[in-house]
Scaffold this motif. Structure first.
Motif, PDB file in Angstrom:
ATOM      1  N   ARG A  55      53.555  71.110  55.205  1.00 27.54           N
ATOM      2  CA  ARG A  55      53.538  69.649  55.091  1.00 27.54           C
ATOM      3  C   ARG A  55      52.996  69.269  53.730  1.00 27.54           C
ATOM      4  N   ILE A  56      53.401  68.100  53.275  1.00 29.22           N
ATOM      5  CA  ILE A  56      52.931  67.603  51.992  1.00 29.22           C
ATOM      6  C   ILE A  56      52.593  66.121  52.130  1.00 29.22           C
ATOM      7  N   ALA A  57      51.539  65.697  51.461  1.00 31.09           N
ATOM      8  CA  ALA A  57      51.145  64.289  51.406  1.00 31.09           C
ATOM      9  C   ALA A  57      50.917  63.952  49.935  1.00 31.09           C
ATOM     10  N   VAL A  58      51.560  62.882  49.454  1.00 30.27           N
ATOM     11  CA  VAL A  58      51.457  62.469  48.060  1.00 30.27           C
ATOM     12  C   VAL A  58      51.077  60.993  48.037  1.00 30.27           C
ATOM     13  N   PHE A  59      50.065  60.658  47.248  1.00 28.01           N
ATOM     14  CA  PHE A  59      49.625  59.274  47.142  1.00 28.01           C
ATOM     15  C   PHE A  59      49.538  58.875  45.679  1.00 28.01           C
ATOM     16  N   SER A  60      49.905  57.641  45.382  1.00 31.15           N
ATOM     17  CA  SER A  60      49.942  57.172  43.995  1.00 31.15           C
ATOM     18  C   SER A  60      48.585  56.671  43.505  1.00 31.15           C
ATOM     19  N   GLU A  61      47.654  56.496  44.407  1.00 30.85           N
ATOM     20  CA  GLU A  61      46.324  56.003  44.038  1.00 30.85           C
ATOM     21  C   GLU A  61      45.279  56.841  44.748  1.00 30.85           C
ATOM     22  N   GLY A  62      44.364  57.417  44.009  1.00 33.01           N
ATOM     23  CA  GLY A  62      43.363  58.289  44.591  1.00 33.01           C
ATOM     24  C   GLY A  62      42.022  57.646  44.861  1.00 33.01           C
ATOM     25  N   MET A  63      41.834  56.399  44.439  1.00 31.34           N
ATOM     26  CA  MET A  63      40.521  55.774  44.597  1.00 31.34           C
ATOM     27  C   MET A  63      40.100  55.670  46.057  1.00 31.34           C
ATOM     28  N   MET A  64      41.054  55.463  46.965  1.00 28.82           N
ATOM     29  CA  MET A  64      40.678  55.318  48.369  1.00 28.82           C
ATOM     30  C   MET A  64      40.204  56.626  48.975  1.00 28.82           C
ATOM     31  N   PHE A  65      40.380  57.733  48.263  1.00 29.72           N
ATOM     32  CA  PHE A  65      39.936  59.047  48.734  1.00 29.72           C
ATOM     33  C   PHE A  65      38.653  59.507  48.049  1.00 29.72           C
ATOM     34  N   SER A  66      38.056  58.657  47.246  1.00 27.99           N
ATOM     35  CA  SER A  66      36.811  59.012  46.569  1.00 27.99           C
ATOM     36  C   SER A  66      35.874  57.804  46.615  1.00 27.99           C
ATOM     37  N   SER A  67      34.636  58.024  46.276  1.00 27.67           N
ATOM     38  CA  SER A  67      33.661  56.932  46.261  1.00 27.67           C
ATOM     39  C   SER A  67      33.061  56.810  44.874  1.00 27.67           C
ATOM     40  N   GLN A  68      33.016  55.600  44.376  1.00 35.09           N
ATOM     41  CA  GLN A  68      32.389  55.336  43.090  1.00 35.09           C
ATOM     42  C   GLN A  68      31.358  54.235  43.260  1.00 35.09           C
ATOM     43  N   LEU A  69      30.360  54.284  42.424  1.00 37.68           N
ATOM     44  CA  LEU A  69      29.306  53.274  42.432  1.00 37.68           C
ATOM     45  C   LEU A  69      29.077  52.823  40.999  1.00 37.68           C
ATOM     46  N   ASP A  70      29.198  51.524  40.756  1.00 40.99           N
ATOM     47  CA  ASP A  70      28.895  50.969  39.441  1.00 40.99           C
ATOM     48  C   ASP A  70      27.379  50.903  39.328  1.00 40.99           C
ATOM     49  N   SER A  71      26.808  51.757  38.510  1.00 39.40           N
ATOM     50  CA  SER A  71      25.348  51.848  38.406  1.00 39.40           C
ATOM     51  C   SER A  71      24.723  50.589  37.819  1.00 39.40           C
ATOM     52  N   THR A  72      25.506  49.794  37.116  1.00 39.03           N
ATOM     53  CA  THR A  72      24.998  48.554  36.539  1.00 39.03           C
ATOM     54  C   THR A  72      24.879  47.455  37.580  1.00 39.03           C
ATOM     55  N   THR A  73      25.928  47.313  38.405  1.00 39.03           N
ATOM     56  CA  THR A  73      25.959  46.209  39.380  1.00 39.03           C
ATOM     57  C   THR A  73      25.644  46.651  40.809  1.00 39.03           C
ATOM     58  N   GLY A  74      25.759  47.950  41.088  1.00 41.43           N
ATOM     59  CA  GLY A  74      25.547  48.451  42.441  1.00 41.43           C
ATOM     60  C   GLY A  74      26.770  48.280  43.333  1.00 41.43           C
ATOM     61  N   LYS A  75      27.872  47.792  42.746  1.00 41.49           N
ATOM     62  CA  LYS A  75      29.085  47.573  43.534  1.00 41.49           C
ATOM     63  C   LYS A  75      29.761  48.907  43.855  1.00 41.49           C
ATOM     64  N   LYS A  76      30.217  49.038  45.112  1.00 37.25           N
ATOM     65  CA  LYS A  76      30.898  50.249  45.562  1.00 37.25           C
ATOM     66  C   LYS A  76      32.404  50.076  45.431  1.00 37.25           C
ATOM     67  N   TYR A  77      33.076  51.150  45.059  1.00 33.81           N
ATOM     68  CA  TYR A  77      34.531  51.169  44.953  1.00 33.81           C
ATOM     69  C   TYR A  77      35.063  52.364  45.731  1.00 33.81           C
ATOM     70  N   GLY A  78      36.294  52.249  46.195  1.00 39.72           N
ATOM     71  CA  GLY A  78      36.943  53.382  46.840  1.00 39.72           C
ATOM     72  C   GLY A  78      36.655  53.500  48.319  1.00 39.72           C
ATOM     73  N   LEU A  79      36.392  54.727  48.753  1.00 42.29           N
ATOM     74  CA  LEU A  79      36.266  55.084  50.162  1.00 42.29           C
ATOM     75  C   LEU A  79      35.299  54.185  50.932  1.00 42.29           C
TER      76      LEU A  79
END
Length: 63
Positions: free
Chosen positions: A16-40
């Protein structure tokens, strides 16, 4: 983006194969300046973790 596909899954041969055009929803990011979370774990994305779990489960199931 209503009506736009962001990924695809396919059974191919013995695998089986799964391909996605955007990877942000599979990772977590944190803006250290604002504390805002992005992604997962971002606000409004409460289904991302379950979706990722479901995709991974589907990928490892035996055909």
């Amino acid at each position: 983006m209503d009506g736009w596909s962001q990924g695809a899954v396919l059974e191919l041969g013995k695998g089986r194969i799964a391909v996605f055009s955007e990877g942000m929803m599979f990772s977590s990011q944190l803006d250290s300046t604002t504390g805002k979370k992005y992604g997962l774990t971002s606000a409004g994305a409460q289904h991302n973790e379950q979706f990722l779990n479901s995709v991974m489960h589907w990928l490892v199931e035996e055909l």
